[in-house]
Scaffold this motif. Structure first.
Motif, PDB file in Angstrom:
ATOM      1  N   LYS A  97      35.168  21.918  33.816  1.00 55.27           N
ATOM      2  CA  LYS A  97      35.451  21.037  32.676  1.00 55.27           C
ATOM      3  C   LYS A  97      34.183  20.347  32.183  1.00 55.27           C
ATOM      4  N   TYR A  98      33.933  20.440  30.865  1.00 50.71           N
ATOM      5  CA  TYR A  98      32.797  19.820  30.171  1.00 50.71           C
ATOM      6  C   TYR A  98      31.431  20.332  30.631  1.00 50.71           C
ATOM      7  N   GLN A  99      31.359  21.478  31.274  1.00 52.78           N
ATOM      8  CA  GLN A  99      30.089  21.934  31.838  1.00 52.78           C
ATOM      9  C   GLN A  99      29.358  22.960  30.967  1.00 52.78           C
ATOM     10  N   GLY A 100      30.010  23.498  29.946  1.00 51.02           N
ATOM     11  CA  GLY A 100      29.349  24.415  29.020  1.00 51.02           C
ATOM     12  C   GLY A 100      29.037  25.789  29.590  1.00 51.02           C
ATOM     13  N   PHE A 101      29.871  26.281  30.485  1.00 56.72           N
ATOM     14  CA  PHE A 101      29.664  27.610  31.062  1.00 56.72           C
ATOM     15  C   PHE A 101      30.084  28.698  30.084  1.00 56.72           C
ATOM     16  N   SER A 102      29.461  29.864  30.190  1.00 52.71           N
ATOM     17  CA  SER A 102      29.822  30.998  29.338  1.00 52.71           C
ATOM     18  C   SER A 102      31.161  31.574  29.787  1.00 52.71           C
ATOM     19  N   ARG A 103      31.799  32.275  28.880  1.00 55.23           N
ATOM     20  CA  ARG A 103      33.084  32.898  29.210  1.00 55.23           C
ATOM     21  C   ARG A 103      32.910  33.920  30.340  1.00 55.23           C
ATOM     22  N   ARG A 104      31.815  34.643  30.294  1.00 53.03           N
ATOM     23  CA  ARG A 104      31.569  35.655  31.327  1.00 53.03           C
ATOM     24  C   ARG A 104      31.424  35.015  32.706  1.00 53.03           C
ATOM     25  N   ALA A 105      30.650  33.930  32.784  1.00 52.97           N
ATOM     26  CA  ALA A 105      30.461  33.242  34.070  1.00 52.97           C
ATOM     27  C   ALA A 105      31.796  32.714  34.583  1.00 52.97           C
ATOM     28  N   ILE A 106      32.578  32.120  33.694  1.00 55.08           N
ATOM     29  CA  ILE A 106      33.889  31.600  34.093  1.00 55.08           C
ATOM     30  C   ILE A 106      34.774  32.725  34.586  1.00 55.08           C
ATOM     31  N   ARG A 107      34.821  33.832  33.852  1.00 56.92           N
ATOM     32  CA  ARG A 107      35.663  34.971  34.251  1.00 56.92           C
ATOM     33  C   ARG A 107      35.243  35.517  35.612  1.00 56.92           C
ATOM     34  N   ASP A 108      33.953  35.737  35.781  1.00 54.24           N
ATOM     35  CA  ASP A 108      33.470  36.317  37.037  1.00 54.24           C
ATOM     36  C   ASP A 108      33.796  35.424  38.236  1.00 54.24           C
ATOM     37  N   TRP A 109      33.508  34.123  38.104  1.00 48.29           N
ATOM     38  CA  TRP A 109      33.770  33.202  39.206  1.00 48.29           C
ATOM     39  C   TRP A 109      35.255  32.922  39.380  1.00 48.29           C
ATOM     40  N   PHE A 110      36.016  32.961  38.315  1.00 41.48           N
ATOM     41  CA  PHE A 110      37.460  32.757  38.406  1.00 41.48           C
ATOM     42  C   PHE A 110      38.068  33.789  39.357  1.00 41.48           C
ATOM     43  N   TYR A 111      37.713  35.064  39.160  1.00 38.39           N
ATOM     44  CA  TYR A 111      38.269  36.126  39.999  1.00 38.39           C
ATOM     45  C   TYR A 111      37.762  36.060  41.444  1.00 38.39           C
ATOM     46  N   LYS A 112      36.592  35.470  41.654  1.00 39.61           N
ATOM     47  CA  LYS A 112      36.052  35.357  43.010  1.00 39.61           C
ATOM     48  C   LYS A 112      36.589  34.141  43.767  1.00 39.61           C
ATOM     49  N   LEU A 113      36.849  33.036  43.063  1.00 39.12           N
ATOM     50  CA  LEU A 113      37.162  31.780  43.733  1.00 39.12           C
ATOM     51  C   LEU A 113      38.633  31.365  43.709  1.00 39.12           C
ATOM     52  N   VAL A 114      39.350  31.746  42.660  1.00 31.82           N
ATOM     53  CA  VAL A 114      40.733  31.281  42.518  1.00 31.82           C
ATOM     54  C   VAL A 114      41.682  32.241  43.230  1.00 31.82           C
ATOM     55  N   ASP A 115      42.509  31.685  44.078  1.00 32.65           N
ATOM     56  CA  ASP A 115      43.503  32.460  44.823  1.00 32.65           C
ATOM     57  C   ASP A 115      44.461  33.136  43.846  1.00 32.65           C
ATOM     58  N   ILE A 116      44.660  34.411  43.992  1.00 38.51           N
ATOM     59  CA  ILE A 116      45.515  35.180  43.089  1.00 38.51           C
ATOM     60  C   ILE A 116      46.961  34.658  43.080  1.00 38.51           C
ATOM     61  N   GLU A 117      47.342  33.961  44.115  1.00 37.43           N
ATOM     62  CA  GLU A 117      48.691  33.381  44.197  1.00 37.43           C
ATOM     63  C   GLU A 117      48.840  32.137  43.313  1.00 37.43           C
ATOM     64  N   ASP A 118      47.720  31.623  42.798  1.00 40.88           N
ATOM     65  CA  ASP A 118      47.742  30.387  42.015  1.00 40.88           C
ATOM     66  C   ASP A 118      47.991  30.595  40.523  1.00 40.88           C
ATOM     67  N   TYR A 119      48.086  31.839  40.083  1.00 43.00           N
ATOM     68  CA  TYR A 119      48.318  32.101  38.659  1.00 43.00           C
ATOM     69  C   TYR A 119      48.991  33.465  38.489  1.00 43.00           C
ATOM     70  N   PRO A 120      49.774  33.619  37.407  1.00 44.73           N
ATOM     71  CA  PRO A 120      50.380  34.928  37.130  1.00 44.73           C
ATOM     72  C   PRO A 120      49.292  35.909  36.678  1.00 44.73           C
ATOM     73  N   LYS A 121      49.182  37.029  37.340  1.00 41.82           N
ATOM     74  CA  LYS A 121      48.116  37.994  37.072  1.00 41.82           C
ATOM     75  C   LYS A 121      48.072  38.415  35.605  1.00 41.82           C
ATOM     76  N   GLU A 122      49.241  38.567  34.990  1.00 45.63           N
ATOM     77  CA  GLU A 122      49.287  39.023  33.595  1.00 45.63           C
ATOM     78  C   GLU A 122      48.776  37.960  32.607  1.00 45.63           C
ATOM     79  N   GLU A 123      48.587  36.741  33.074  1.00 43.54           N
ATOM     80  CA  GLU A 123      48.094  35.663  32.211  1.00 43.54           C
ATOM     81  C   GLU A 123      46.630  35.326  32.464  1.00 43.54           C
ATOM     82  N   ALA A 124      45.946  36.122  33.264  1.00 46.54           N
ATOM     83  CA  ALA A 124      44.560  35.826  33.652  1.00 46.54           C
ATOM     84  C   ALA A 124      43.639  35.700  32.440  1.00 46.54           C
TER      85      ALA A 124
END
Length: 95
Positions: free
Chosen positions: A33-60
Protein backbone atom coordinates in the motif's frame (compact mmCIF):
# COMPACT_ATOMS: atom_id res chain seq x y z
CA UNK A 1 15.95 -0.45 -2.47
CA UNK A 2 12.35 -1.13 -1.64
CA UNK A 3 11.52 -4.79 -1.30
CA UNK A 4 8.04 -6.23 -1.26
CA UNK A 5 9.36 -9.42 0.33
CA UNK A 6 11.18 -7.56 3.11
CA UNK A 7 8.13 -5.42 3.94
CA UNK A 8 5.86 -8.47 3.77
CA UNK A 9 8.05 -10.48 6.15
CA UNK A 10 8.18 -7.61 8.66
CA UNK A 11 4.38 -7.23 8.61
CA UNK A 12 3.87 -10.99 8.80
CA UNK A 13 6.21 -11.17 11.83
CA UNK A 14 4.30 -8.33 13.55
CA UNK A 15 1.05 -10.11 12.71
CA UNK A 16 2.26 -13.35 14.30
CA UNK A 17 3.78 -11.63 17.33
CA UNK A 18 0.61 -9.62 18.04
CA UNK A 19 -1.82 -12.46 17.23
CA UNK A 20 -3.69 -10.28 14.74
CA UNK A 21 -4.87 -13.24 12.66
CA UNK A 22 -4.29 -11.54 9.30
CA UNK A 23 -4.11 -13.69 6.19
CA UNK A 24 -1.03 -13.62 3.98
CA UNK A 25 -3.11 -11.62 1.47
CA UNK A 26 -3.83 -8.92 4.07
CA UNK A 27 -0.15 -8.75 5.02
CA UNK A 28 0.79 -8.46 1.35
CA UNK A 29 -1.75 -5.69 0.73
CA UNK A 30 -0.42 -3.77 3.73
CA UNK A 31 3.17 -4.26 2.51
CA UNK A 32 2.43 -2.80 -0.94
CA UNK A 33 0.00 0.00 0.00
CA UNK A 34 1.24 3.47 -1.10
CA UNK A 35 4.64 2.06 -2.11
CA UNK A 36 4.50 2.64 -5.89
CA UNK A 37 5.46 -0.88 -6.98
CA UNK A 38 5.06 -1.95 -10.61
CA UNK A 39 2.30 -4.34 -11.58
CA UNK A 40 4.88 -6.92 -12.60
CA UNK A 41 6.67 -6.78 -9.23
CA UNK A 42 3.36 -7.08 -7.39
CA UNK A 43 2.26 -10.02 -9.55
CA UNK A 44 5.54 -11.88 -9.19
CA UNK A 45 5.73 -11.46 -5.41
CA UNK A 46 2.01 -12.07 -4.96
CA UNK A 47 2.35 -15.59 -6.37
CA UNK A 48 5.47 -16.25 -4.27
CA UNK A 49 4.29 -14.88 -0.91
CA UNK A 50 0.50 -15.13 -0.70
CA UNK A 51 -0.93 -18.49 0.33
CA UNK A 52 -3.10 -19.85 -2.49
CA UNK A 53 -5.77 -20.67 0.11
CA UNK A 54 -6.17 -16.94 0.85
CA UNK A 55 -7.82 -16.02 -2.46
CA UNK A 56 -9.93 -17.60 -5.22
CA UNK A 57 -7.51 -18.64 -7.97
CA UNK A 58 -9.83 -17.43 -10.74
CA UNK A 59 -9.74 -13.91 -9.26
CA UNK A 60 -5.94 -13.60 -9.07
CA UNK A 61 -5.66 -11.17 -12.00
CA UNK A 62 -8.31 -8.86 -10.56
CA UNK A 63 -6.62 -8.99 -7.16
CA UNK A 64 -3.22 -8.11 -8.66
CA UNK A 65 -4.84 -5.22 -10.55
CA UNK A 66 -6.38 -3.95 -7.30
CA UNK A 67 -3.09 -4.31 -5.41
CA UNK A 68 -1.27 -2.36 -8.13
CA UNK A 69 -3.83 0.43 -7.84
CA UNK A 70 -3.51 0.36 -4.05
CA UNK A 71 0.26 0.49 -4.29
CA UNK A 72 0.17 3.49 -6.59
CA UNK A 73 -2.37 5.50 -4.62
CA UNK A 74 -1.25 8.46 -2.63
CA UNK A 75 -2.06 8.56 1.04
CA UNK A 76 -4.80 11.08 0.27
CA UNK A 77 -6.59 8.25 -1.63
CA UNK A 78 -5.92 9.55 -5.13
CA UNK A 79 -4.06 7.55 -7.74
CA UNK A 80 -1.47 8.91 -10.13
CA UNK A 81 -3.76 8.19 -13.10
CA UNK A 82 -6.59 10.04 -11.35
CA UNK A 83 -4.31 13.05 -10.81
CA UNK A 84 -3.22 12.98 -14.47
CA UNK A 85 -6.82 12.96 -15.69
CA UNK A 86 -7.67 15.86 -13.34
CA UNK A 87 -4.70 17.82 -14.71
CA UNK A 88 -5.79 17.13 -18.30
CA UNK A 89 -9.33 18.24 -17.51
CA UNK A 90 -8.09 21.44 -15.86
CA UNK A 91 -5.92 22.25 -18.90
CA UNK A 92 -8.91 21.73 -21.24
CA UNK A 93 -11.10 24.01 -19.14
CA UNK A 94 -8.46 26.75 -19.06
CA UNK A 95 -8.06 26.78 -22.86
Amino acid sequence: MRSIKRKFLIIEEQNDRNNLGWSSYTCFAKATKYQGFSRRAIRDWFYKLVDIEDYPKEEANQIVRFLHELSNRREDNTSESHLSSQKDLKEKVET
